[in-house]
Design a protein around this motif. Structure first.
Motif, PDB file in Angstrom:
ATOM      1  N   ILE A   1      32.573  47.929  67.444  1.00  0.00           N
ATOM      2  CA  ILE A   1      33.542  47.442  68.427  1.00  0.00           C
ATOM      3  C   ILE A   1      34.270  46.268  67.794  1.00  0.00           C
ATOM      4  CG2 ILE A   1      33.834  46.468  70.733  1.00  0.00           C
ATOM      5  CD1 ILE A   1      31.152  47.923  71.456  1.00  0.00           C
TER       6      ILE A   1
ATOM      7  N   LEU B   1      28.633  56.426  72.720  1.00  0.00           N
ATOM      8  CA  LEU B   1      28.496  55.058  72.221  1.00  0.00           C
ATOM      9  C   LEU B   1      27.037  54.612  72.257  1.00  0.00           C
ATOM     10  CD1 LEU B   1      31.617  53.260  73.752  1.00  0.00           C
ATOM     11  CD2 LEU B   1      31.360  54.284  71.474  1.00  0.00           C
TER      12      LEU B   1
ATOM     13  N   LYS C   1      31.934  53.386  64.641  1.00  0.00           N
ATOM     14  CA  LYS C   1      31.533  53.099  66.023  1.00  0.00           C
ATOM     15  C   LYS C   1      31.216  51.620  66.247  1.00  0.00           C
ATOM     16  CE  LYS C   1      28.600  56.521  67.263  1.00  0.00           C
ATOM     17  NZ  LYS C   1      27.916  57.461  68.182  1.00  0.00           N
TER      18      LYS C   1
ATOM     19  N   TYR D   1      27.412  47.910  68.757  1.00  0.00           N
ATOM     20  CA  TYR D   1      27.141  48.057  70.196  1.00  0.00           C
ATOM     21  C   TYR D   1      26.001  47.130  70.622  1.00  0.00           C
ATOM     22  CZ  TYR D   1      25.883  50.688  74.487  1.00  0.00           C
ATOM     23  OH  TYR D   1      25.585  51.070  75.777  1.00  0.00           O
TER      24      TYR D   1
ATOM     25  N   ARG E   1      23.706  55.902  69.029  1.00  0.00           N
ATOM     26  CA  ARG E   1      24.165  55.258  67.807  1.00  0.00           C
ATOM     27  C   ARG E   1      23.064  55.214  66.736  1.00  0.00           C
ATOM     28  NH1 ARG E   1      22.914  52.456  72.042  1.00  0.00           N
ATOM     29  NH2 ARG E   1      21.621  50.581  71.954  1.00  0.00           N
TER      30      ARG E   1
ATOM     31  N   ASN F   1      41.440  52.083  75.046  1.00  0.00           N
ATOM     32  CA  ASN F   1      40.209  52.860  74.912  1.00  0.00           C
ATOM     33  C   ASN F   1      40.004  53.589  76.232  1.00  0.00           C
ATOM     34  OD1 ASN F   1      39.047  51.370  72.311  1.00  0.00           O
ATOM     35  ND2 ASN F   1      39.788  49.809  73.735  1.00  0.00           N
TER      36      ASN F   1
ATOM     37  N   ILE G   1      37.606  50.644  68.845  1.00  0.00           N
ATOM     38  CA  ILE G   1      36.400  51.171  68.195  1.00  0.00           C
ATOM     39  C   ILE G   1      36.813  51.751  66.853  1.00  0.00           C
ATOM     40  CG2 ILE G   1      34.471  52.789  68.410  1.00  0.00           C
ATOM     41  CD1 ILE G   1      35.129  52.760  71.484  1.00  0.00           C
TER      42      ILE G   1
END
Length: 307
Positions: free
Chosen positions: A261, A304, A259, A286, A307, A187, A255
């Motif tokens: 993780i 990120l 979006k 997140y 969101r 990433n 990711i």
């Protein structure tokens, strides 16, 4: 949701491969290490789910573009043709990005290629003395070596701030008996060039998180052989990339296109209960990971946080 195929290695498959190779004569291994990167056409498919469950989510609306390259080596035998008992069969695909405006394009592309080539570099291009010993000790039934690695990349998420790539690596170290399936990730912060891939790069898990990871992974993909055999008390040090476990497990993250993780564990099990090798993951938002976050700049990436 499609069940992920973790490519657990079944003993019957290995026995069949071994019998095929035993019928063939050995040959001299030709180590032609010409590292030619072969450009590939851009994958125009978007939001495509692969057999391993990863989703190709390349967003072509960004200001940069992707070019696919491949490192290939083949000599002697391979498992498809079984032309001899000794050989090399390597195919490593990886993306390279053009038009990144932050000034970090070269270092970003170098980091991506290096991550894709991790196994090939470790066992073939630049093996350590200990790896040379492993290759010498592990041979096929007729005494020949087989070194193989097929790396399939997936761009799991990208925008103007970050790129996330997962590399599914199916490889053999020295013989058909040492077969593995790893998921390595990378990433990259496109504005700073910073790289993150270990779970511990961005978070510090605790026992509560380990319990949640296990429950979500089972809910998503079912109870795997890995989780059946793993004591719960071992999961936290694995997620924490404890060095005491590093020869059998590691934990990366990527990711996805939502979006989320995705925390991954790659496992190498082999004992009296049998062989189980592959990877398993669980998804988190997140916000859910904020209580565990480190001081990493990852958490400050604008897209990120939005969101």
């Amino acid at each position: 949701m499609k069940t992920l195929r973790r490519n657990t290695v079944f003993a019957c498959v290995l026995i069949c491969c071994a019998l095929c190779l035993m019928c063939l004569s050995g040959c001299v291994l030709s180590l032609n290490k010409a590292s030619n990167a072969v450009p590939q056409k851009e994958n125009s498919a978007a939001k495509k789910e692969h057999d391993n469950g990863l989703v190709d989510a390349w967003d072509k609306s960004v200001s940069y573009r992707v070019v696919w390259e491949e490192f290939k080596e083949k000599s002697g035998s391979n498992l498809e043709t079984s032309t001899s008992a000794t050989g090399v069969d390597i195919s490593v695909r990886y993306p390279q990005f053009k038009g990144i405006k932050s000034g970090h394009e070269e270092s970003i592309n170098q980091a991506i290629k290096k991550r894709a080539m991790t196994t090939v570099d470790r066992m073939y291009l630049n093996p350590s003395e200990s790896m040379r010993e492993v290759l010498a000790e592990n041979r096929n039934a007729d005494g020949g070596n087989f070194i193989g690695s097929t790396v399939e990349p997936t761009i799991t998420y990208n925008d103007e701030d970050i790129i996330s790539v997962a590399f599914d690596d199916h490889y053999f170290i020295g013989s058909i008996y040492l077969e593995f399936q790893d998921l390595r990730t990378i990433n990259i912060n496109l504005q700073t060039g910073e790289v993150y891939h270990w779970t511990t790069d961005i978070m510090t898990p605790d026992e509560g998180f380990a319990t949640t990871w296990r429950k979500r992974s089972i809910s998503k993909d079912g109870i795997s052989e890995f989780l059946k055999r793993l004591p719960q008390e071992d999961l936290l040090p694995i997620l924490s990339n404890d060095k005491a476990y590093s020869n059998r497990y590691f934990s990366d993250f990527y990711i996805n296109n939502s979006k989320e993780i995705c925390i991954v564990v790659t496992y190498h099990l082999g004992d009296e209960q049998g062989i189980a090798r592959g990877w398993q993951d669980a998804y988190f938002t997140y916000d859910e990971l904020l209580p565990y976050k480190t001081a990493s700049s990852f958490w400050d990436i604008p897209s990120l946080k939005d969101r």
